[in-house]
Enzyme design. Structure first.
Site, PDB file in Angstrom:
ATOM      1  N   SER A 122       1.905  -7.225 -15.698  1.00  0.00           N
ATOM      2  CA  SER A 122       1.820  -8.374 -14.798  1.00  0.00           C
ATOM      3  C   SER A 122       0.706  -9.361 -15.166  1.00  0.00           C
ATOM      4  O   SER A 122       0.687  -9.894 -16.257  1.00  0.00           O
ATOM      5  CB  SER A 122       1.672  -7.870 -13.368  1.00  0.00           C
ATOM      6  OG  SER A 122       1.823  -8.924 -12.473  1.00  0.00           O
ATOM      7  N   HIS A 123      -0.273  -9.511 -14.276  1.00  0.00           N
ATOM      8  CA  HIS A 123      -1.323 -10.505 -14.461  1.00  0.00           C
ATOM      9  C   HIS A 123      -2.469  -9.982 -15.338  1.00  0.00           C
ATOM     10  O   HIS A 123      -3.422 -10.714 -15.596  1.00  0.00           O
ATOM     11  CB  HIS A 123      -1.868 -10.910 -13.095  1.00  0.00           C
ATOM     12  CG  HIS A 123      -2.268  -9.713 -12.285  1.00  0.00           C
ATOM     13  ND1 HIS A 123      -1.344  -8.866 -11.722  1.00  0.00           N
ATOM     14  CD2 HIS A 123      -3.484  -9.204 -11.990  1.00  0.00           C
ATOM     15  CE1 HIS A 123      -1.978  -7.887 -11.098  1.00  0.00           C
ATOM     16  NE2 HIS A 123      -3.282  -8.060 -11.245  1.00  0.00           N
ATOM     17  N   ASP A 286       2.451 -15.910 -13.433  1.00  0.00           N
ATOM     18  CA  ASP A 286       1.696 -14.852 -14.120  1.00  0.00           C
ATOM     19  C   ASP A 286       2.494 -14.252 -15.285  1.00  0.00           C
ATOM     20  O   ASP A 286       3.574 -14.746 -15.621  1.00  0.00           O
ATOM     21  CB  ASP A 286       1.263 -13.763 -13.132  1.00  0.00           C
ATOM     22  CG  ASP A 286       2.432 -12.906 -12.660  1.00  0.00           C
ATOM     23  OD1 ASP A 286       3.562 -13.421 -12.654  1.00  0.00           O
ATOM     24  OD2 ASP A 286       2.204 -11.729 -12.309  1.00  0.00           O
ATOM     25  N   ASP A 288       4.462 -11.706 -15.841  1.00  0.00           N
ATOM     26  CA  ASP A 288       5.874 -11.330 -15.684  1.00  0.00           C
ATOM     27  C   ASP A 288       6.656 -12.259 -14.761  1.00  0.00           C
ATOM     28  O   ASP A 288       7.789 -11.951 -14.390  1.00  0.00           O
ATOM     29  CB  ASP A 288       5.979  -9.873 -15.214  1.00  0.00           C
ATOM     30  CG  ASP A 288       5.318  -9.644 -13.857  1.00  0.00           C
ATOM     31  OD1 ASP A 288       4.338 -10.333 -13.530  1.00  0.00           O
ATOM     32  OD2 ASP A 288       5.790  -8.761 -13.116  1.00  0.00           O
ATOM     33  N   ASP A 290       6.346 -13.255 -11.593  1.00  0.00           N
ATOM     34  CA  ASP A 290       6.601 -13.078 -10.160  1.00  0.00           C
ATOM     35  C   ASP A 290       5.568 -13.781  -9.274  1.00  0.00           C
ATOM     36  O   ASP A 290       5.813 -13.991  -8.099  1.00  0.00           O
ATOM     37  CB  ASP A 290       6.762 -11.588  -9.778  1.00  0.00           C
ATOM     38  CG  ASP A 290       5.599 -10.712 -10.202  1.00  0.00           C
ATOM     39  OD1 ASP A 290       4.632 -11.249 -10.787  1.00  0.00           O
ATOM     40  OD2 ASP A 290       5.654  -9.489  -9.953  1.00  0.00           O
ATOM     41  N   ARG A 291       4.428 -14.166  -9.845  1.00  0.00           N
ATOM     42  CA  ARG A 291       3.426 -14.871  -9.032  1.00  0.00           C
ATOM     43  C   ARG A 291       3.486 -16.370  -9.264  1.00  0.00           C
ATOM     44  O   ARG A 291       3.933 -16.823 -10.310  1.00  0.00           O
ATOM     45  CB  ARG A 291       2.017 -14.409  -9.402  1.00  0.00           C
ATOM     46  CG  ARG A 291       1.776 -12.971  -9.138  1.00  0.00           C
ATOM     47  CD  ARG A 291       0.346 -12.625  -9.471  1.00  0.00           C
ATOM     48  NE  ARG A 291       0.115 -11.228  -9.165  1.00  0.00           N
ATOM     49  CZ  ARG A 291      -1.064 -10.718  -8.880  1.00  0.00           C
ATOM     50  NH1 ARG A 291      -2.142 -11.483  -8.892  1.00  0.00           N
ATOM     51  NH2 ARG A 291      -1.188  -9.440  -8.604  1.00  0.00           N
ATOM     52  N   LYS A 385       8.883 -10.635  -5.796  1.00  0.00           N
ATOM     53  CA  LYS A 385       8.367 -11.984  -5.605  1.00  0.00           C
ATOM     54  C   LYS A 385       8.834 -12.819  -6.794  1.00  0.00           C
ATOM     55  O   LYS A 385       9.137 -12.277  -7.858  1.00  0.00           O
ATOM     56  CB  LYS A 385       6.857 -11.982  -5.447  1.00  0.00           C
ATOM     57  CG  LYS A 385       6.070 -11.244  -6.515  1.00  0.00           C
ATOM     58  CD  LYS A 385       4.623 -11.129  -6.067  1.00  0.00           C
ATOM     59  CE  LYS A 385       3.747 -10.424  -7.093  1.00  0.00           C
ATOM     60  NZ  LYS A 385       3.692  -8.976  -6.886  1.00  0.00           N
TER      61      LYS A 385
HETATM   62  C1  VG1 Z   1      -2.314  -6.703  -6.675  1.00  0.00           C
HETATM   63  C2  VG1 Z   1      -2.147  -7.643  -5.499  1.00  0.00           C
HETATM   64  C3  VG1 Z   1      -0.905  -7.252  -4.707  1.00  0.00           C
HETATM   65  C4  VG1 Z   1       0.305  -7.251  -5.646  1.00  0.00           C
HETATM   66  C5  VG1 Z   1       0.048  -6.346  -6.839  1.00  0.00           C
HETATM   67  C6  VG1 Z   1       1.168  -6.407  -7.862  1.00  0.00           C
HETATM   68  O1  VG1 Z   1      -2.510  -5.388  -6.225  1.00  0.00           O
HETATM   69  O2  VG1 Z   1      -3.278  -7.641  -4.671  1.00  0.00           O
HETATM   70  O3  VG1 Z   1      -0.728  -8.135  -3.634  1.00  0.00           O
HETATM   71  O4  VG1 Z   1       1.445  -6.807  -4.957  1.00  0.00           O
HETATM   72  O5  VG1 Z   1      -1.147  -6.746  -7.492  1.00  0.00           O
HETATM   73  O6  VG1 Z   1       1.323  -7.716  -8.355  1.00  0.00           O
HETATM   74  P1  VG1 Z   1      -3.978  -4.729  -6.110  1.00  0.00           P
HETATM   75  O7  VG1 Z   1      -3.747  -3.309  -5.722  1.00  0.00           O
HETATM   76  O8  VG1 Z   1      -4.634  -4.915  -7.446  1.00  0.00           O
HETATM   77  O9  VG1 Z   1      -4.702  -5.507  -5.062  1.00  0.00           O
HETATM   78  V1  VG1 Z   1       2.030  -7.992  -9.861  1.00  0.00           V
HETATM   79  O10 VG1 Z   1       2.129  -9.610 -10.086  1.00  0.00           O
HETATM   80  O11 VG1 Z   1       1.632  -6.724 -10.659  1.00  0.00           O
HETATM   81  O12 VG1 Z   1       3.601  -7.413  -9.803  1.00  0.00           O
HETATM   82 CO    CO Z   2       3.245 -10.113 -11.703  1.00  0.00          CO
END
Ligand code: VG1
Ligand code: CO
Length: 552
Positions: A122-123, A286, A288, A290-291, A385
């Site tokens: 992801s990010h 981001d 992948d 989704d953000r 998302k």
């Molecule tokens: C973070 C965010 C959460 C989100 C998760 C996955 O988790 O706060 O809101 O759902 O990332 O996002 P954490 O546990 O680090 O606070 V992503 O874009 O990985 O799918």
């Molecule tokens: Co993501």
């Protein structure tokens, strides 16, 4: 008909000597350093656990793709060969292995797949020295439920071998059909189906009209998965000028950047909008896809506010013209959307952090829109998302309302009041120090009721516990909440997605409907809460940091 076929590949059973003990229960995938994923049998062990746990693997259809980071195509090759060994009937993957998380969710649903494996951290940053990840989605297209991830985890505890076939790697350079033993591998364009879905939700003609007027936009793909989607969407279909998409070529290491759309990691884009005059609208997604981050000229839209604005204006988007079934937000997300839901007379649910908790509400038709403060917004069109969907929502609303982003925000606040909101992240801190800080506040909670924080009386202090309204399941320990009498809140959580040390997240919220106080800087508006929690939590002393790494 398949264009190429492997002659009966042999199934190998590989013994694993060191047990796999890394997967934390309760997370919908595995996120670790690329180096860790390259260690022998590591990726294979986790894939084996997934294929042994998902329902319907034998004879089923599986969707596989990723965000293009370092390790993406090696992982696709391993999954193809392991899926063949486990009796999957059809595996659908994409050209160059590029598939955003929301597009994967759509494919799982539209192709009646048993689920999907998405390769992304992801990010988090990518490359040989960055992170890699494997996310598991179920047949509804959403992140695997907690019971499935717990089962995967238990399986990894006893795993001592895995099955894989010997076959040469399938070319992902162009669409086509291949056979590995009896398994069909379909390589499709990962973008077409997703953009066709977007065309059903939005009025592209209207958005094209907006972009062709004097309304220049800029989208930053941060060299991650949304680049090819955005170029086709904004430039080819919506006729925006070619410079409208920045960093649109996916790179294995995201060009050395951090594919996290916030003011710190997408600072170049933020600068273009906050300090420049060239663009009326800016957005980023981001790793992948989704953000999303939304910016107007001189205006940053806080993600919690974005969810509230989309809810208040959803009727302007063709797919939601008949109204919303309800909405949901994660607990740390601000209550801005609650105020809109109340006004619309619809339900508003408060769930723990993580998209998987929205799945049951979406499947049961209780909600249409949902979102998280972490730049996540989505709807019932998929079970993840969806970054580009959120950008299109904003453009549709702007096309209908014919005003600027900052006018939309000002009008929204004067109608509903403003929920000042900020998240402070302290990244890569010592894991023991973070745990000690968290446990100390948790121990203090029962004594906090009636005490003061930032000059306000504490009404309630607890560890958030969620009961799913659909299946009744209970999820505990979802974040420490300190709720004040004036409706202000402070939440403390430890991140579940970081890979280095621990990340402490502090969420701050304060409401005002005083017309003279609607346009303050949020750090200024939240100043006393910030100070209060820093003192109460001994945050600076215990993290050894004077400032958060990221302030949103
Ligand atoms: C973070 C965010 C959460 C989100 C998760 C996955 O988790 O706060 O809101 O759902 O990332 O996002 P954490 O546990 O680090 O606070 V992503 O874009 O990985 O799918
Ligand atoms: Co993501």
């Amino acid at each position: 008909m398949p264009t190429s076929a492997e002659s009966k590949p042999s199934i190998q059973t590989i013994a694993i000597n060191t047990p796999f003990t890394d997967q934390k229960p309760g997370t919908s995938g595995l996120r670790k350093s690329s180096k860790q994923f390259e260690s022998s049998h590591y990726l294979e062990s986790f894939i084996e656990a997934i294929l042994k746990t998902l329902t319907g693997v034998q004879g089923g259809t599986l969707i596989v793709g990723g965000d293009g980071r370092y390790g993406n195509n090696r992982a696709i090759d391993v999954i193809i060969r392991m899926a063949a060994a486990h009796g999957v009937r059809k595996l659908i993957t994409t050209t160059n292995g590029i598939l955003s998380t929301p597009a994967a969710s759509h494919l799982i649903r539209s192709r009646d797949a048993i689920g999907g494996i998405i390769l992304s951290a992801s990010h988090n940053s990518g490359g040989p020295d960055g992170d890699f990840g494997v996310k598991v989605n179920g047949s509804n297209g959403g992140p695997a439920s907690e019971s499935v991830t717990n089962e995967i985890f238990s399986y990894t505890q006893t795993l001592n071998q895995y099955k894989i076939v010997n076959a040469s790697a399938i070319s992902l350079t162009s669409p086509g059909q291949h056979l590995i033993g009896e398994m069909i591998v379909e390589v499709i364009d990962g973008i077409d189906d997703y953009l066709a879905l977007m065309q059903k939700i939005f009025d592209f003609e209207k958005i094209r009209g907006l972009l062709n007027k004097d309304f220049p936009i800029v989208f930053d793909a941060l060299h991650a998965v949304t680049g090819p989607y955005a170029r086709r969407l904004f430039i080819d279909i919506l006729n925006a000028p070619s410079g409208s998409v920045r960093n649109g070529i996916p790179l294995e290491d995201f060009g050395g950047g951090h594919p996290d759309p916030n003011l710190t990691y997408a600072s170049k884009l933020a600068d273009l909008l906050l300090n420049g005059k060239d663009y009326c609208f800016g957005a980023a997604c981001d790793g992948d896809g989704d953000r999303n981050m939304i910016l107007g000229q001189g205006c940053f839209v806080n993600p919690s506010d974005s969810l509230a604005v989309l809810t208040a204006n959803a009727h302007l988007v063709p797919a939601y013209a008949d109204g919303l079934l309800g909405v949901a937000r994660s607990m740390p997300t601000s209550s801005a959307v609650d105020a809109v839901a109340k006004d619309l007379g619809i339900d508003c649910f408060e769930t723990p952090t993580g998209w998987k908790f929205f799945g049951n509400l979406l499947d049961a038709n209780r909600i249409t829109l949902c979102g998280e403060e972490s730049f996540g917004t989505g709807s019932s069109h998929v079970r993840e998302k969806d970054g580009l969907w959120a950008v299109l929502c904003w453009l549709q609303i702007l096309a209908e309302r014919k005003c600027t982003v900052s006018e939309i925000m000002t009008n929204h606040w004067s109608r509903f009041g403003r929920h000042y909101y900020s998240r402070h992240d302290y990244e890569a801190i010592d894991a023991n120090a973070a745990q000690a800080l968290y446990s100390r506040i948790e121990t203090l909670l029962p004594r906090l009721k009636g005490e003061k924080l930032a000059g306000n009386t504490i009404k309630q202090a607890d560890n958030f516990c969620y009961q799913d309204p659909i299946d009744g399941s209970i999820t505990k320990n979802q974040g420490l909440r300190i709720l004040l009498e004036d409706t202000s809140r402070v939440i403390i959580r430890l991140s579940g997605t970081g890979t280095k040390g621990a990340t402490l997240r502090v969420y701050l919220e304060k409401y005002t409907n005083n017309k003279d106080e609607l346009s303050l800087d949020s750090q200024v508006a939240l100043k006393s809460l910030i100070k209060g929690i820093n003192v109460l939590g001994e945050i600076h002393e215990r993290t050894g940091m004077n400032q958060p790494t990221v302030i949103t």
